[in-house]
Design a protein around this motif. Structure first.
Motif, PDB file in Angstrom:
ATOM      1  N   LEU A 163       0.840  -1.194   0.000  1.00  0.00           N
ATOM      2  CA  LEU A 163       0.000   0.000   0.000  1.00  0.00           C
ATOM      3  C   LEU A 163       0.876   1.245   0.000  1.00  0.00           C
ATOM      4  O   LEU A 163       1.925   1.288   0.655  1.00  0.00           O
ATOM      5  CB  LEU A 163      -0.905   0.029   1.234  1.00  0.00           C
ATOM      6  CG  LEU A 163      -2.180  -0.805   1.201  1.00  0.00           C
ATOM      7  CD1 LEU A 163      -2.894  -0.689   2.541  1.00  0.00           C
ATOM      8  CD2 LEU A 163      -3.101  -0.362   0.076  1.00  0.00           C
ATOM      9  N   TRP A 164       0.455   2.250  -0.763  1.00  0.00           N
ATOM     10  CA  TRP A 164       1.151   3.540  -0.717  1.00  0.00           C
ATOM     11  C   TRP A 164       0.563   4.330   0.444  1.00  0.00           C
ATOM     12  O   TRP A 164      -0.577   4.747   0.417  1.00  0.00           O
ATOM     13  CB  TRP A 164       0.969   4.302  -2.024  1.00  0.00           C
ATOM     14  CG  TRP A 164       1.601   5.663  -1.982  1.00  0.00           C
ATOM     15  CD1 TRP A 164       0.990   6.844  -1.674  1.00  0.00           C
ATOM     16  CD2 TRP A 164       2.977   5.973  -2.216  1.00  0.00           C
ATOM     17  NE1 TRP A 164       1.898   7.874  -1.712  1.00  0.00           N
ATOM     18  CE2 TRP A 164       3.128   7.373  -2.043  1.00  0.00           C
ATOM     19  CE3 TRP A 164       4.090   5.211  -2.568  1.00  0.00           C
ATOM     20  CZ2 TRP A 164       4.354   8.012  -2.208  1.00  0.00           C
ATOM     21  CZ3 TRP A 164       5.311   5.856  -2.732  1.00  0.00           C
ATOM     22  CH2 TRP A 164       5.429   7.243  -2.547  1.00  0.00           C
ATOM     23  N   GLU A 165       1.361   4.512   1.463  1.00  0.00           N
ATOM     24  CA  GLU A 165       0.891   5.224   2.645  1.00  0.00           C
ATOM     25  C   GLU A 165       1.701   6.483   2.901  1.00  0.00           C
ATOM     26  O   GLU A 165       1.646   7.074   3.971  1.00  0.00           O
ATOM     27  CB  GLU A 165       0.942   4.295   3.864  1.00  0.00           C
ATOM     28  CG  GLU A 165      -0.009   3.105   3.733  1.00  0.00           C
ATOM     29  CD  GLU A 165       0.019   2.193   4.931  1.00  0.00           C
ATOM     30  OE1 GLU A 165       1.034   2.239   5.666  1.00  0.00           O
ATOM     31  OE2 GLU A 165      -0.946   1.447   5.141  1.00  0.00           O
ATOM     32  N   GLY A 166       2.483   6.876   1.886  1.00  0.00           N
ATOM     33  CA  GLY A 166       3.279   8.090   2.011  1.00  0.00           C
ATOM     34  C   GLY A 166       2.450   9.322   1.711  1.00  0.00           C
ATOM     35  O   GLY A 166       1.225   9.269   1.574  1.00  0.00           O
ATOM     36  N   GLY A 167       3.106  10.427   1.560  1.00  0.00           N
ATOM     37  CA  GLY A 167       2.408  11.669   1.252  1.00  0.00           C
ATOM     38  C   GLY A 167       2.415  11.936  -0.236  1.00  0.00           C
ATOM     39  O   GLY A 167       1.858  11.180  -1.020  1.00  0.00           O
ATOM     40  N   GLU A 168       3.078  13.012  -0.623  1.00  0.00           N
ATOM     41  CA  GLU A 168       3.146  13.385  -2.032  1.00  0.00           C
ATOM     42  C   GLU A 168       3.921  12.345  -2.834  1.00  0.00           C
ATOM     43  O   GLU A 168       4.940  11.825  -2.391  1.00  0.00           O
ATOM     44  CB  GLU A 168       3.835  14.744  -2.169  1.00  0.00           C
ATOM     45  CG  GLU A 168       3.956  15.240  -3.603  1.00  0.00           C
ATOM     46  CD  GLU A 168       4.759  16.522  -3.705  1.00  0.00           C
ATOM     47  OE1 GLU A 168       4.936  17.028  -4.830  1.00  0.00           O
ATOM     48  OE2 GLU A 168       5.233  17.001  -2.649  1.00  0.00           O
ATOM     49  N   ILE A 169       3.417  12.031  -4.026  1.00  0.00           N
ATOM     50  CA  ILE A 169       4.090  11.064  -4.903  1.00  0.00           C
ATOM     51  C   ILE A 169       5.022  11.830  -5.840  1.00  0.00           C
ATOM     52  O   ILE A 169       4.561  12.626  -6.660  1.00  0.00           O
ATOM     53  CB  ILE A 169       3.064  10.248  -5.712  1.00  0.00           C
ATOM     54  CG1 ILE A 169       2.096   9.526  -4.767  1.00  0.00           C
ATOM     55  CG2 ILE A 169       3.778   9.243  -6.605  1.00  0.00           C
ATOM     56  CD1 ILE A 169       0.980   8.796  -5.479  1.00  0.00           C
ATOM     57  N   VAL A 170       6.308  11.576  -5.712  1.00  0.00           N
ATOM     58  CA  VAL A 170       7.308  12.252  -6.541  1.00  0.00           C
ATOM     59  C   VAL A 170       7.604  11.368  -7.750  1.00  0.00           C
ATOM     60  O   VAL A 170       8.108  10.252  -7.603  1.00  0.00           O
ATOM     61  CB  VAL A 170       8.598  12.529  -5.762  1.00  0.00           C
ATOM     62  CG1 VAL A 170       9.621  13.228  -6.652  1.00  0.00           C
ATOM     63  CG2 VAL A 170       8.302  13.372  -4.521  1.00  0.00           C
ATOM     64  N   THR A 171       7.305  11.854  -8.930  1.00  0.00           N
ATOM     65  CA  THR A 171       7.503  11.074 -10.151  1.00  0.00           C
ATOM     66  C   THR A 171       8.881  11.350 -10.754  1.00  0.00           C
ATOM     67  O   THR A 171       9.598  12.261 -10.332  1.00  0.00           O
ATOM     68  CB  THR A 171       6.417  11.391 -11.192  1.00  0.00           C
ATOM     69  OG1 THR A 171       6.549  12.757 -11.599  1.00  0.00           O
ATOM     70  CG2 THR A 171       5.028  11.162 -10.605  1.00  0.00           C
ATOM     71  N   ALA A 172       9.223  10.570 -11.784  1.00  0.00           N
ATOM     72  CA  ALA A 172      10.537  10.697 -12.426  1.00  0.00           C
ATOM     73  C   ALA A 172      10.565  11.792 -13.476  1.00  0.00           C
ATOM     74  O   ALA A 172      11.637  12.141 -13.976  1.00  0.00           O
ATOM     75  CB  ALA A 172      10.935   9.359 -13.047  1.00  0.00           C
ATOM     76  N   TYR A 173       9.405  12.339 -13.845  1.00  0.00           N
ATOM     77  CA  TYR A 173       9.333  13.328 -14.921  1.00  0.00           C
ATOM     78  C   TYR A 173       8.543  14.541 -14.460  1.00  0.00           C
ATOM     79  O   TYR A 173       7.498  14.404 -13.816  1.00  0.00           O
ATOM     80  CB  TYR A 173       8.675  12.722 -16.170  1.00  0.00           C
ATOM     81  CG  TYR A 173       9.443  11.555 -16.732  1.00  0.00           C
ATOM     82  CD1 TYR A 173      10.512  11.750 -17.589  1.00  0.00           C
ATOM     83  CD2 TYR A 173       9.108  10.254 -16.374  1.00  0.00           C
ATOM     84  CE1 TYR A 173      11.233  10.680 -18.092  1.00  0.00           C
ATOM     85  CE2 TYR A 173       9.822   9.173 -16.868  1.00  0.00           C
ATOM     86  CZ  TYR A 173      10.886   9.395 -17.727  1.00  0.00           C
ATOM     87  OH  TYR A 173      11.598   8.331 -18.213  1.00  0.00           O
ATOM     88  N   GLN A 174       9.049  15.709 -14.821  1.00  0.00           N
ATOM     89  CA  GLN A 174       8.386  16.953 -14.435  1.00  0.00           C
ATOM     90  C   GLN A 174       7.960  17.806 -15.626  1.00  0.00           C
ATOM     91  O   GLN A 174       7.378  18.875 -15.434  1.00  0.00           O
ATOM     92  CB  GLN A 174       9.316  17.773 -13.525  1.00  0.00           C
ATOM     93  CG  GLN A 174       9.575  17.131 -12.175  1.00  0.00           C
ATOM     94  CD  GLN A 174       8.299  16.819 -11.410  1.00  0.00           C
ATOM     95  OE1 GLN A 174       7.410  17.668 -11.288  1.00  0.00           O
ATOM     96  NE2 GLN A 174       8.201  15.600 -10.903  1.00  0.00           N
ATOM     97  N   GLU A 175       8.257  17.343 -16.871  1.00  0.00           N
ATOM     98  CA  GLU A 175       7.817  18.128 -18.022  1.00  0.00           C
ATOM     99  C   GLU A 175       6.300  18.105 -18.114  1.00  0.00           C
ATOM    100  O   GLU A 175       5.655  17.124 -17.731  1.00  0.00           O
ATOM    101  CB  GLU A 175       8.440  17.621 -19.323  1.00  0.00           C
ATOM    102  CG  GLU A 175       8.145  16.175 -19.644  1.00  0.00           C
ATOM    103  CD  GLU A 175       9.272  15.265 -19.231  1.00  0.00           C
ATOM    104  OE1 GLU A 175       9.624  14.367 -20.004  1.00  0.00           O
ATOM    105  OE2 GLU A 175       9.815  15.477 -18.134  1.00  0.00           O
ATOM    106  N   PRO A 176       5.697  19.196 -18.594  1.00  0.00           N
ATOM    107  CA  PRO A 176       4.234  19.314 -18.619  1.00  0.00           C
ATOM    108  C   PRO A 176       3.541  18.171 -19.357  1.00  0.00           C
ATOM    109  O   PRO A 176       2.487  17.706 -18.924  1.00  0.00           O
ATOM    110  CB  PRO A 176       4.002  20.649 -19.330  1.00  0.00           C
ATOM    111  CG  PRO A 176       5.246  21.431 -19.091  1.00  0.00           C
ATOM    112  CD  PRO A 176       6.352  20.430 -19.071  1.00  0.00           C
ATOM    113  N   GLU A 177       4.136  17.692 -20.470  1.00  0.00           N
ATOM    114  CA  GLU A 177       3.448  16.634 -21.217  1.00  0.00           C
ATOM    115  C   GLU A 177       4.432  15.840 -22.066  1.00  0.00           C
ATOM    116  O   GLU A 177       5.334  16.392 -22.679  1.00  0.00           O
ATOM    117  CB  GLU A 177       2.360  17.231 -22.104  1.00  0.00           C
ATOM    118  CG  GLU A 177       1.502  16.192 -22.826  1.00  0.00           C
ATOM    119  CD  GLU A 177       0.295  16.828 -23.511  1.00  0.00           C
ATOM    120  OE1 GLU A 177      -0.594  17.314 -22.801  1.00  0.00           O
ATOM    121  OE2 GLU A 177       0.276  16.849 -24.752  1.00  0.00           O
ATOM    122  N   LYS A 178       4.246  14.525 -22.067  1.00  0.00           N
ATOM    123  CA  LYS A 178       5.054  13.619 -22.899  1.00  0.00           C
ATOM    124  C   LYS A 178       4.077  12.680 -23.604  1.00  0.00           C
ATOM    125  O   LYS A 178       3.382  11.889 -22.957  1.00  0.00           O
ATOM    126  CB  LYS A 178       6.028  12.826 -22.029  1.00  0.00           C
ATOM    127  CG  LYS A 178       6.886  11.818 -22.786  1.00  0.00           C
ATOM    128  CD  LYS A 178       7.802  11.081 -21.815  1.00  0.00           C
ATOM    129  CE  LYS A 178       8.623   9.997 -22.498  1.00  0.00           C
ATOM    130  NZ  LYS A 178       9.574  10.552 -23.481  1.00  0.00           N
TER     131      LYS A 178
END
Length: 226
Positions: A163-178
């Protein structure tokens, strides 16, 4: 009822249907594969999972491997024909003679968070309710229970989960759209009755325009193509 499930593994192969002889994976997990992982943990005929978002936590990395596959398979229609003709020996498959080695382009070091919800279908019992199903799913996930080992596209690549029980999910990509192009969403099965009364199901693929926005595949915003 919403739930977030963290899944990861060393390798994954979400096969593009147009390139299935020499397998080539999609860039990210497909919604159908995500549903398969959830159903491996907890399945019920009255429970229908809907994938809302898939978060990509690790960079997308490809690698090439060679896999042993069986070039033939025993079909359901073949089994029915063999039974009618009383020729059961035709169902024998010599895997040693049928094995072929094929190249595959797969993903490595994958890590996702699957955000989903579920609906209750008519197959559910009168005592079933969303809260009950959510409690069962969370309890089984916390204990690591599953009906069979979840996998990442193919059974050779097991999926580990919690289960994901953390807070904010930090992804590997930050560009607006791919733009990831057209991806398989799921298979739709339509029942059809044959002249002898046998019910068969016709399968039809459903695709969607996949776009990764800041590392998130949002299925709610995706255009579905039939």
């Amino acid at each position: 009822m919403s739930i977030k499930l963290e899944v990861w593994g060393s390798y994954a192969c979400f096969t593009r249907p147009e390139l299935k002889t020499e397998r080539y994976t999609y860039d990210v997990m497909t919604p159908g594969a995500a549903v398969g992982i959830l159903e491996a943990i907890f399945w019920h005929p009255g429970l229908h999972y809907q994938i809302d978002r898939i978060y990509v936590l690790n960079p997308i990395q490809f690698t090439s491997v060679r896999r042993n596959e069986v070039k033939s398979k025993i079909t359901g229609s073949g089994v029915k024909t063999a039974i009618k003709k009383n020729e059961l020996e035709s169902l024998y498959l010599n895997t040693k003679a049928e094995i072929v080695q094929r190249a595959a382009t797969v993903l490595k070091n994958v890590h996702y968070v699957i955000e989903s919800h579920f609906t209750i279908g008519k197959e559910a019992n009168a005592t079933d309710n969303p809260g009950k199903f959510q409690d069962i799913l969370k309890r089984r996930t916390k204990k690591g229970q599953c009906y069979h080992q979840p996998y990442l596209g193919v059974r050779e690549f097991p999926a580990y989960f919690r289960l994901w029980e953390g807070g904010e999910i930090v992804t590997a990509y930050q560009e607006p759209e791919k733009d990831l192009g057209i991806m398989l969403h799921h298979m739709e099965y339509t029942p059809r009755t044959l002249q002898d009364g046998t019910v068969v199901y016709d399968a039809a693929p459903v695709f969607f325009r996949a776009k990764l926005k800041r590392g998130v595949l949002n299925l709610g915003e995706s255009e579905v193509l039939r």
